[in-house]
Design an enzyme around this catalytic site. Structure first.
Site, mmCIF file in Angstrom:
data_model
loop_
_atom_site.group_PDB
_atom_site.id
_atom_site.type_symbol
_atom_site.label_atom_id
_atom_site.label_comp_id
_atom_site.label_asym_id
_atom_site.label_seq_id
_atom_site.Cartn_x
_atom_site.Cartn_y
_atom_site.Cartn_z
ATOM 1 N N ASP A 166 9.312 2.944 0.105
ATOM 2 C CA ASP A 166 8.246 3.539 0.903
ATOM 3 C C ASP A 166 8.438 3.137 2.367
ATOM 4 O OD1 ASP A 166 5.954 4.224 2.249
ATOM 5 O OD2 ASP A 166 4.569 3.425 0.753
ATOM 6 N N LYS A 168 4.039 8.886 9.192
ATOM 7 C CA LYS A 168 3.833 8.262 10.502
ATOM 8 C C LYS A 168 4.819 8.729 11.581
ATOM 9 C CE LYS A 168 0.922 4.811 8.505
ATOM 10 N NZ LYS A 168 0.922 3.959 7.352
ATOM 11 N N TYR A 188 0.855 -1.190 0.000
ATOM 12 C CA TYR A 188 0.000 0.000 0.000
ATOM 13 C C TYR A 188 0.887 1.234 0.000
ATOM 14 C CZ TYR A 188 -3.443 3.453 1.669
ATOM 15 O OH TYR A 188 -4.261 4.553 1.805
HETATM 16 C C1 LIG Z 1 0.293 4.515 5.982
HETATM 17 C C2 LIG Z 1 1.044 4.269 4.747
HETATM 18 C C3 LIG Z 1 0.964 5.140 3.635
HETATM 19 C C4 LIG Z 1 -0.012 6.287 3.583
HETATM 20 O O1 LIG Z 1 0.245 7.247 4.549
HETATM 21 P P1 LIG Z 1 -0.968 8.244 4.964
HETATM 22 O O2 LIG Z 1 -0.318 9.179 5.936
HETATM 23 O O3 LIG Z 1 -2.020 7.371 5.563
HETATM 24 O O4 LIG Z 1 -1.415 8.914 3.734
HETATM 25 C C5 LIG Z 1 1.788 4.917 2.560
HETATM 26 N N1 LIG Z 1 2.642 3.877 2.548
HETATM 27 C C6 LIG Z 1 2.749 3.019 3.588
HETATM 28 C C7 LIG Z 1 3.748 1.921 3.514
HETATM 29 C C8 LIG Z 1 1.940 3.174 4.698
HETATM 30 O O5 LIG Z 1 2.020 2.284 5.708
#
Ligand SMILES: *Cc1c(COP(=O)(O)O)cnc(C)c1O
Length: 426
Positions: free
Chosen positions: A238, A266, A144
């Site tokens: 990511d 995060k 994701y």
């Molecule tokens: C949470 C997450 C996102 C998206 O971040 P948001 O702050 O919710 O937009 C993208 N990539 C990874 C791996 C994530 O865990």
């Protein structure tokens, strides 16, 4: 367990909020119940509106790595709130946080702060395309990368949970340049590379966390780095979830690779909305105002959020909780496997640093297909059993559990007991 007030608020919330939530996983849909409404949190614990206490292993899906209400973070935030919320101009805090982040990621000379992980990733797509002059991107099934159109295919967690192939409202044109490969299967990447010479970037979660925790094999991740370098394709790592979770810095360093572009979110905002993307100077200099890749934000680099990020990273560095995370995760893993064996339940556990999660399956879980074959009915019973025992985990088989640095031995014992009790209910 008394859920009366949560139930009341849920019913009330349905009127003007969509499903009474502002992010789908919070709706508890995949575990067949209604969401708990939270009132406050302190340290390792979170309390719902009915006064039930839980050890928090959700931690707002990652950011609260220090637990709730760290005194230094509160002080930094309060101080900044009194000084000014936002100016629409540069502040010293942005420079301080940028230095901390760049120092923690060897491949990063410069960084741009944005407001969410989604925003970081979608900016990285634009930058990668501009830098390489190519259009296609590759992503892995089950990973994701936020909810921007072109990456909303075969994504994990929310989308897995609701068994949607993608999302309505995304035109085919928006995803026609997105190619899907299989995690831990380098041949699935090579196939695309052989068929398409218009690939700008490959996006990957270095440790997947949105199909449940899935680790890359050493061969896979190193080979991925090697072939992207050979072909002039950018590797976008990511680290929105993994950044600062398993070491002070990124998972890429532990895996022995270096990203071309790294995305963060995060933890870096310490509980406030912050995302970031960073890279070598030659890549980042393509971003406006130095370059012609436009990307902007009214609240980007928000002073309060920067203060929370600086205080969180400073505290994290001082605490260095990473060995403790490993030990505690090992204890939880053993408890899960022992309890499953005792009750004749098939279970596999994957973990990395402070991320862990059980899969109700006999198989080793190395990709999205395997993850999807898990017994989610058993997970649902286990989830509610843990809630009854005061352990708050994400309401989805496909979300990682997170550890915070304030989990005490007593908390850990309670988690182990909760696991034993909940496994008996399956
Ligand atoms: C949470 C997450 C996102 C998206 O971040 P948001 O702050 O919710 O937009 C993208 N990539 C990874 C791996 C994530 O865990």
């Amino acid at each position: 367990m008394n859920n009366k007030k949560s139930q009341e608020l849920y019913n009330k919330g349905l009127k003007h909020l969509v499903g009474a939530v502002n992010s789908p996983v919070r709706a508890f849909k995949s575990v067949g119940g209604n969401p708990l409404f939270m009132e406050r949190a302190h340290g390792s614990k979170i309390y719902d509106v009915d006064g039930n206490e839980y050890i928090d292993l959700v931690l707002s899906y990652g950011p609260m790595i220090l637990g709730h209400g760290n005194a230094n973070v509160i002080e930094a935030v309060q101080k900044q709130v009194c000084t000014g919320f936002t100016f629409g101009a540069s502040t010293e805090n942005e420079i301080i946080l940028a230095e901390m982040v760049c120092n923690a990621f060897p491949g990063m000379d410069k960084v741009r702060f944005v407001n969410s992980g989604t925003e970081a990733i979608m900016s990285a797509i634009r930058l990668a395309r501009a830098y390489t002059g190519k259009n296609h991107i590759i992503k892995f099934a089950g990973c994701y990368h936020g909810h921007s159109d072109s990456l909303l295919v075969a994504a994990g967690s929310g989308l897995v949970t609701y068994s949607l192939p993608g999302s309505a409202g995304v035109p085919n044109d928006a995803v026609k340049n997105t190619l899907i490969a299989e995690y831990n299967n380098i041949d699935s990447v090579k196939k695309h590379l052989a068929e398409c010479d218009d690939i700008a970037a490959i996006f990957i979660e270095p440790i997947a966390g949105n199909m449940g925790v899935v680790l890359p094999t050493d061969d896979f991740i190193k080979e991925l780095r090697k072939i992207t370098k050979e072909k002039g394709i950018l590797l976008v790592v990511d680290e929105v979830m993994t950044g600062f979770r398993s070491k002070f810095g990124g998972a890429q360093e532990l895996l022995g690779i270096e990203a071309d572009i790294t995305c963060l979110g995060k933890v870096v905002g310490g509980g406030f909305p912050v995302g970031a993307y960073g890279a070598r100077e030659e890549i980042m200099n393509r971003v406006s105002p130095l370059g012609n890749v436009y990307q902007a934000g009214t609240l980007s680099g928000n002073p309060v959020a920067m203060a929370a990020g600086i205080a969180t990273l400073t505290e994290l560095k001082a605490q260095n909780p990473y060995d403790k995370f490993n030990q505690q995760a090992a204890t939880i893993e053993k408890a899960l496997l022992d309890a499953a064996a005792e009750n004749g339940i098939d279970l596999t556990v994957n973990r990395f640093g402070s991320m862990i999660n059980p899969f109700f399956s006999t198989k080793k879980i190395t990709n999205f297909t395997a993850a999807q074959e898990c017994n989610t009915t058993q997970f649902t019973k286990f989830f509610w059993g843990l809630i009854e025992n005061g352990i708050y985990i994400p309401p989805s088989q496909f979300e990682a559990w997170f550890l915070s640095s304030v989990i005490s031995d007593e908390d850990l014992n309670k988690i182990v007991t909760g696991i034993n009790n909940a496994m008996k209910l399956i």
